[in-house]
Design an enzyme around this catalytic site. Sequence first.
Site, PDB file in Angstrom:
ATOM      1  N   ASP A 166     -36.397  17.383   1.415  1.00 25.84           N
ATOM      2  CA  ASP A 166     -35.540  17.323   0.240  1.00 25.84           C
ATOM      3  C   ASP A 166     -36.025  16.113  -0.568  1.00 25.84           C
ATOM      4  O   ASP A 166     -36.770  15.271  -0.056  1.00 25.84           O
ATOM      5  CB  ASP A 166     -34.053  17.211   0.609  1.00 25.84           C
ATOM      6  CG  ASP A 166     -33.140  17.641  -0.550  1.00 25.84           C
ATOM      7  OD1 ASP A 166     -33.610  17.675  -1.712  1.00 25.84           O
ATOM      8  OD2 ASP A 166     -31.951  17.937  -0.307  1.00 25.84           O
TER       9      ASP A 166
HETATM   10  C1  NOJ Z   1     -31.762  17.737  -3.997  1.00 23.46           C
HETATM   11  C2  NOJ Z   1     -31.036  18.942  -3.482  1.00 23.46           C
HETATM   12  O1  NOJ Z   1     -30.377  18.634  -2.282  1.00 23.46           O
HETATM   13  C3  NOJ Z   1     -31.959  20.127  -3.260  1.00 23.46           C
HETATM   14  O2  NOJ Z   1     -31.183  21.241  -2.923  1.00 23.46           O
HETATM   15  C4  NOJ Z   1     -32.779  20.384  -4.479  1.00 23.46           C
HETATM   16  O3  NOJ Z   1     -33.616  21.500  -4.266  1.00 23.46           O
HETATM   17  C5  NOJ Z   1     -33.595  19.148  -4.818  1.00 23.46           C
HETATM   18  N1  NOJ Z   1     -32.690  18.030  -5.045  1.00 23.46           N
HETATM   19  C6  NOJ Z   1     -34.477  19.337  -6.028  1.00 23.46           C
HETATM   20  O4  NOJ Z   1     -33.717  19.379  -7.178  1.00 23.46           O
END
Ligand code: NOJ
Length: 741
Positions: free
Chosen positions: A252
């Site tokens: 993430d």
């Molecule tokens: C953080 C989020 O938890 C995730 O779901 C997302 O894909 C990424 N940011 C990218 O925006």
Amino acid sequence: MQHLLFSALALSASAHAYGSGSAGWDSAYSRATAALHKLNQTEKVGIVTGVTWTGGPCVGNTYAPSSIDYPSLCLQDSPLGIRFANPVTAFPAGINAGATWDRSLLYARGAAMGAEAKGLGVHVQLGPVAGPLGKNPNGGRNWEGFSVDPYLSGVAMEETIQGMQDSGVQACAKHWLGNEQEHNRDTISSNIGDRAAHELYVWPFMNAVKANVASVMCSYNKVNETWACESDAILNELMKKELGFPGYVVSDWNAQHSTVNSALVGLDMTMPGSDFNSPPGSIFWGSNLAKAVADGSVPQSRLDNMVTRILAAWYLLGQDQGYPEVSFSSWNGGKATVDVTGDHASVVRTVARDSIVLLKNAGDALPLRRPKSLAIIGEDAAVNPDGPNACSDRSCNNGTLAMGWGSGTAQFPYLVAPLDAIQVQAKKDGTKIIQSTTDSTSDAASAAAAAETAVVFINSDAGEGYITVEGNAGDRNNLDPWHNGNELVKSVAAVNKHVIVVVHSVGPVTLETILALPSVKAIVWAGLPGQESGNALVDVLYGTISPSGKLPYTIAKAAGDYGTTWNNAQVDDFTEGLFIDYRHFDQNGITPRYEFGYGLSYTKFDYTGIAVDVHARAGPSTGKVIPGGPADLFNSVGTISTTVRNTGKVAGAEVAQLYIGLPNSAPSTPPKQLRGFQKLRLEPKQSSRAVFELTRRDISYWDVTTQKWVVPTGKFSIYVGSSSRDIRQHGSFTVGGSWGN
Ligand code: NOJ
């Protein structure tokens, strides 16, 4: 020495997985291995490293090598459409897709989203979501996923991924693992017992891997005190070895915390590369990874394995064959040079319509029959006067609610609000509309007093924790309707005897105040329906189609009844174990207001007979690992079937549900757990057979001692019915032998 051991583990996991996986992975791996040999070290490092936030057109981008014909990979949110691009389709949220309980619609939604992603040149669409699973009813991102029940979530993951990947985009199952709340998500440790981890939180990811998902995103939180993206137990051991995952693990955004350790424990791609790190621009991989390989702290074989996994996923999806260029930039308004929306609005309308759950319908208040006058009340009835995209990432709750907030969003190309669609119908029927589209109780009362029937719209929003909306930092502060919705309904119910309440919400809303009002005749849950909100609602309110959605979670009488909630601490011990949502209500004899799996129709269904044909051997699963887990876990052990008949006057669809109770030889287990469902569309007087095929996994529990899925001996209870508490047929089967006795 230690490094070699780790690397051997990672390699053996991949070798094991792709060696015994589907033919697709086998040939993808051969091609990936051939391509790997052409790459120099800088290119290999570039393929596994992001180019920083806003460094490319997508939310995640990798470096493009020149030695092979392979692009800068575009990774883009979200699980309900393509974020930061337009025009795109704003699909119903995952929670609505789950509420359809319809495999073919789940697939169709996935396929349509995947087609849009591919059309725009997105290589990896960052979804679907099985974490959060939703154990906390007030968890901010539950709506991005499908259901708090792992079986329903698992089927939904599988269908969605197959749909997306059949359209050519790589799916990314997220967030792995135990990301159940937004508060302290970067620091909290989800301390999950081994058994609950397997039977609840890992379960839907098994389906995802079985569906050949290309990638998995490790989450921000710690699991059992180690960050998910830094955990050998979670990445190498569980995901790659136990589940035989042949694809790649992407972090993430900034969930990585080290250069060497993350590489050794099984992380394969870092996103977004740098930027949010301190100091800005510092980066764990890139040249730091190259140095770590050069000085031997990360074996070359581990870097090669990362690259091979990423390339294999790309080949698996056929993205080497004329894949479109990225045709938008996330950072300049997202205007795409192509229109990929096709006829996807019809998929949106069907999913939204078939996800609507009719909770109450006293005296057949619904469907509406050409009322003379109708009061339409509440801010939630109309589009935000500033437009449906007025707040970035939907970071406000103004106007009708059709998705939550955060990265799990997309731009609305348009939003048909309930009021818009009802006005069209009213014109046909000659119905006079009296509207009050604020949440003012006095305006509501005057509008309602002048109408034959009043429809009141209330909502409850939530989202990702980097945004706070009306005091809710991602997770919801409570399960009440927002904007004083209870008072709004009360003011209407005081002056009108035919009140219908429509709820747009991210999850359960407690309804006791509203249910105490005798004037409230009907309650409709419409969830987060996406761009066709009003049209789908009108289909149901006016009876063009019978409602057929079923609750993907329990609605309790009081928030405290769930026994779980997000907390503001640095640790969540998951002390509830297996007992979340209906498992908890059943175990503790708590009566919910509306149980898991509940939903009314305009017709009635009868269940007759039950045939049980299940034969399994007791004991552990012994099969070799294929993508998803031990192969024999997915083998059929037989079927259970029943006949469902539409005994009413109109056509409708029934979701027949199968729940199983394990014998006493299994250690403390929820009284019943969903293990099958089938949605049957039936004309009046028509009957059809609901057939539930059981796999070995469906009748197993996770044995923490042997570290295996085990079929216990003894008598299994079977419950077939219309919800988790409306059981129409009982049965049983027995598994002999001595295991576990
Ligand atoms: C953080 C989020 O938890 C995730 O779901 C997302 O894909 C990424 N940011 C990218 O925006």
